[in-house]
Write a protein that holds these residues in place. Structure first.
Motif, PDB file in Angstrom:
ATOM      1  N   GLU A   1      20.689 -27.778  32.074  1.00 26.41           N
ATOM      2  CA  GLU A   1      19.192 -27.665  31.395  1.00 26.41           C
ATOM      3  C   GLU A   1      19.156 -26.513  30.705  1.00 26.41           C
ATOM      4  N   ASP A   2      18.493 -26.721  29.322  1.00 27.15           N
ATOM      5  CA  ASP A   2      18.338 -25.605  28.568  1.00 27.15           C
ATOM      6  C   ASP A   2      17.652 -24.515  28.756  1.00 27.15           C
ATOM      7  N   THR A   3      17.899 -23.604  29.222  1.00 30.75           N
ATOM      8  CA  THR A   3      17.153 -22.307  29.799  1.00 30.75           C
ATOM      9  C   THR A   3      17.285 -20.990  29.248  1.00 30.75           C
ATOM     10  N   TRP A   4      18.454 -20.937  28.461  1.00 32.75           N
ATOM     11  CA  TRP A   4      19.047 -19.642  28.144  1.00 32.75           C
ATOM     12  C   TRP A   4      18.497 -19.149  26.882  1.00 32.75           C
ATOM     13  N   HIS A   5      17.324 -18.436  26.998  1.00 32.08           N
ATOM     14  CA  HIS A   5      16.418 -18.207  25.553  1.00 32.08           C
ATOM     15  C   HIS A   5      16.271 -16.480  25.868  1.00 32.08           C
ATOM     16  N   THR A   6      17.008 -15.725  25.205  1.00 36.08           N
ATOM     17  CA  THR A   6      17.371 -14.218  25.431  1.00 36.08           C
ATOM     18  C   THR A   6      17.517 -13.597  24.166  1.00 36.08           C
ATOM     19  N   VAL A   7      17.091 -12.168  23.966  1.00 33.95           N
ATOM     20  CA  VAL A   7      17.406 -11.476  22.969  1.00 33.95           C
ATOM     21  C   VAL A   7      18.918 -10.933  22.691  1.00 33.95           C
ATOM     22  N   GLY A   8      19.622 -10.908  23.736  1.00 32.35           N
ATOM     23  CA  GLY A   8      21.136 -10.602  23.723  1.00 32.35           C
ATOM     24  C   GLY A   8      22.006 -11.670  24.425  1.00 32.35           C
ATOM     25  N   MET A   9      23.278 -11.634  24.027  1.00 29.28           N
ATOM     26  CA  MET A   9      24.261 -12.609  24.712  1.00 29.28           C
ATOM     27  C   MET A   9      23.837 -14.134  24.473  1.00 29.28           C
ATOM     28  N   ARG A  10      23.266 -14.306  23.332  1.00 23.20           N
ATOM     29  CA  ARG A  10      22.540 -15.507  23.283  1.00 23.20           C
ATOM     30  C   ARG A  10      23.676 -16.744  23.182  1.00 23.20           C
ATOM     31  N   GLY A  11      24.746 -16.034  22.507  1.00 26.30           N
ATOM     32  CA  GLY A  11      25.842 -17.241  22.239  1.00 26.30           C
ATOM     33  C   GLY A  11      26.575 -17.837  23.461  1.00 26.30           C
ATOM     34  N   THR A  12      26.299 -17.025  24.554  1.00 23.88           N
ATOM     35  CA  THR A  12      27.008 -17.415  25.900  1.00 23.88           C
ATOM     36  C   THR A  12      26.657 -18.779  26.538  1.00 23.88           C
ATOM     37  N   GLY A  13      25.314 -19.223  26.011  1.00 27.77           N
ATOM     38  CA  GLY A  13      24.703 -20.261  26.424  1.00 27.77           C
ATOM     39  C   GLY A  13      24.677 -20.669  28.067  1.00 27.77           C
TER      40      GLY A  13
ATOM     41  N   ARG B   1      23.121  -6.580  16.850  1.00 27.11           N
ATOM     42  CA  ARG B   1      23.691  -7.690  17.654  1.00 27.11           C
ATOM     43  C   ARG B   1      24.425  -7.102  18.721  1.00 27.11           C
ATOM     44  N   LEU B   2      25.505  -6.108  18.348  1.00 29.08           N
ATOM     45  CA  LEU B   2      26.028  -5.487  19.597  1.00 29.08           C
ATOM     46  C   LEU B   2      25.361  -4.666  20.490  1.00 29.08           C
ATOM     47  N   TRP B   3      24.298  -4.122  19.818  1.00 31.50           N
ATOM     48  CA  TRP B   3      23.494  -3.379  20.612  1.00 31.50           C
ATOM     49  C   TRP B   3      22.522  -4.314  21.569  1.00 31.50           C
ATOM     50  N   ARG B   4      22.139  -5.460  21.148  1.00 33.39           N
ATOM     51  CA  ARG B   4      21.232  -6.291  21.981  1.00 33.39           C
ATOM     52  C   ARG B   4      22.293  -6.844  22.898  1.00 33.39           C
ATOM     53  N   ASP B   5      23.433  -7.277  22.530  1.00 34.03           N
ATOM     54  CA  ASP B   5      24.323  -7.781  23.625  1.00 34.03           C
ATOM     55  C   ASP B   5      24.880  -7.122  24.868  1.00 34.03           C
ATOM     56  N   GLN B   6      25.175  -5.764  24.196  1.00 29.18           N
ATOM     57  CA  GLN B   6      25.239  -4.690  25.170  1.00 29.18           C
ATOM     58  C   GLN B   6      24.251  -4.380  26.312  1.00 29.18           C
TER      59      GLN B   6
END
Length: 394
Positions: free
Chosen positions: A178-190, A356-361
């Motif tokens: 179920e497509d639920t991963w909608h975030t400001v960081g680590m978006r690419g982890t799916g 992007r690094l900041w949001r992911d971190q």
């Protein structure tokens, strides 16, 4: 850095992919999944098989090698590094199961990838020699690239009573995403939600969590040191390898920018690198990155040494590993914060990879397993010999 030949080779393979990952980071984020070019490159370099048993053609590498590889990848793309680290720790957990389960995963496909959600979810009922599970499991990092999933679930008896907490090994073909991963960081982890509806899981594919916490694993291959490593210390440490890598990546980007000779706005400095304020902030950020790495490698070496000896890691050491991992997350985050101050408001333009690094971190470092307050409390209790703890996950 690692001194064993295998670990050094694997880390060098990871370092060789940093440019590719960095170039694909924006597409990975925008697509909310690791791009296939990255997946193929990682698979081709054998970096999804770090913890797969050598019996199935895997590297069966050390925990230190796993952390160093994920840190290298984190320099290029946080989401890709996180996905790689989680797939590898799930391969390690799969190798704790009985050989029959291991063979169902890796014997059929030596390149099989496994994702996980350990938080207990859904319901289960006893059925023959196994359990029938139903429910929803959010935050399954790497599920878009996996063939199997590990799901936290209650283990119940014939009367419906809970007997244990387990981890069910389930083919992805029997689950919905179920497509639920909608975030400001680590978006690419799916990291979407997995859904099961009356899925039967045979007993040999259910790992007892209570026994795993005691270091009791059902694998028949007790001579394989990697699969004697303490359960929670491994699970916690893999979460911060990518975070250390992201902090290192930020330090590299800012240092390179300063070397180009950009000015320090609203001052008389035509080259920001000549200002003492710049030098001091850069030194402080570098020291925080180094501190994070020292704590991470201490934790890795403690885990590997314990696994090699075959002894169970004492509570105090396990608590210290939890504290070490929380320290890595906190110091990496603090380092990036200083680097952003140093680089200025331009860090937040969409074209600048620092944002992007900041949001992911900022996102990754909030994982519950690396919560600094919780880690401090459980380590303090262990140091004082207080038996009552705040979590069983030590």
């Amino acid at each position: 850095m690692t001194t064993d030949t295998k670990g050094k080779d694997l880390t060098e393979r990871a370092a060789a992919l940093v440019g590719l990952l960095r170039g694909n980071a924006a597409r990975t984020e925008e697509g909310r999944r690791v791009v296939e070019e990255n997946i193929e490159a990682l698979a081709g370099a054998g970096l999804f098989a770090l913890t797969v048993p050598g019996r199935f053609g895997g590297h069966q590498a050390s925990v230190r090698a796993l952390l160093e590889v994920s840190a290298e990848l984190g320099r290029g793309c946080g989401s890709t590094a996180w996905t790689t680290a989680l797939v590898n720790v799930c391969a390690w957990i799969t190798a704790l199961y009985p050989e029959r389960a291991q063979r169902e995963v890796f014997g059929e496909d030596p390149g099989a990838r496994v994702c996980s959600v350990f938080t207990p979810g859904g319901t289960s009922r006893a059925a023959g020699s196994g359990q029938v599970i139903s429910g929803r499991w959010p935050f399954a990092s790497g599920c878009l690239h996996a063939q199997w999933a590990l799901l936290g679930t209650p283990v119940t008896g014939a009367a419906g009573e809970q007997l244990d907490r387990g981890v069910a090994l389930v083919p992805m073909a029997e689950l919905a995403v179920e497509d639920t991963w909608h975030t400001v960081g680590m978006r690419g982890t799916g990291s979407h939600t997995l859904v099961a509806e009356d899925v039967f899981v045979p007993g040999h594919r259910i790992l007892s969590v209570s026994r795993a916490l005691r270091g009791e694993y059902p694998t028949e291959f007790t001579d394989e040191a990697l699969y004697r490593a303490p359960f929670v210390p491994v699970l916690a440490s893999v979460l911060v390898g990518p975070q250390w890598g992201m902090a290192r990546g930020g330090l590299e980007l800012v240092t390179a920018s300063l070397a180009e000779g950009r000015p320090l706005s609203h001052t008389f400095f035509t080259r920001a690198r000549e200002a003492s304020s710049t030098q001091m902030q850069l030194a402080e950020a570098a020291q925080l990155v180094d501190t994070a790495g020292l704590h991470l490698m201490r934790a890795a070496d403690d885990i590997d040494a314990c696994a090699a000896s075959g002894r169970r890691m004492p509570l105090r050491e396990r608590a210290r590993v939890r504290m070490d991992t929380a320290t890595v997350a906190r110091r990496s985050r603090e380092a990036l914060d200083i680097l952003l101050n140093l680089h200025g408001a331009g860090s937040f333009t969409e074209a600048n990879p620092l944002q992007r690094l900041w949001r992911d971190q900022e996102t990754a470092s909030r994982h519950a397993m690396t919560n600094p307050a919780v880690a401090s409390e459980l380590y303090g209790r262990a140091l004082l010999g207080i038996e009552e703890q705040v979590t069983p996950l030590i």
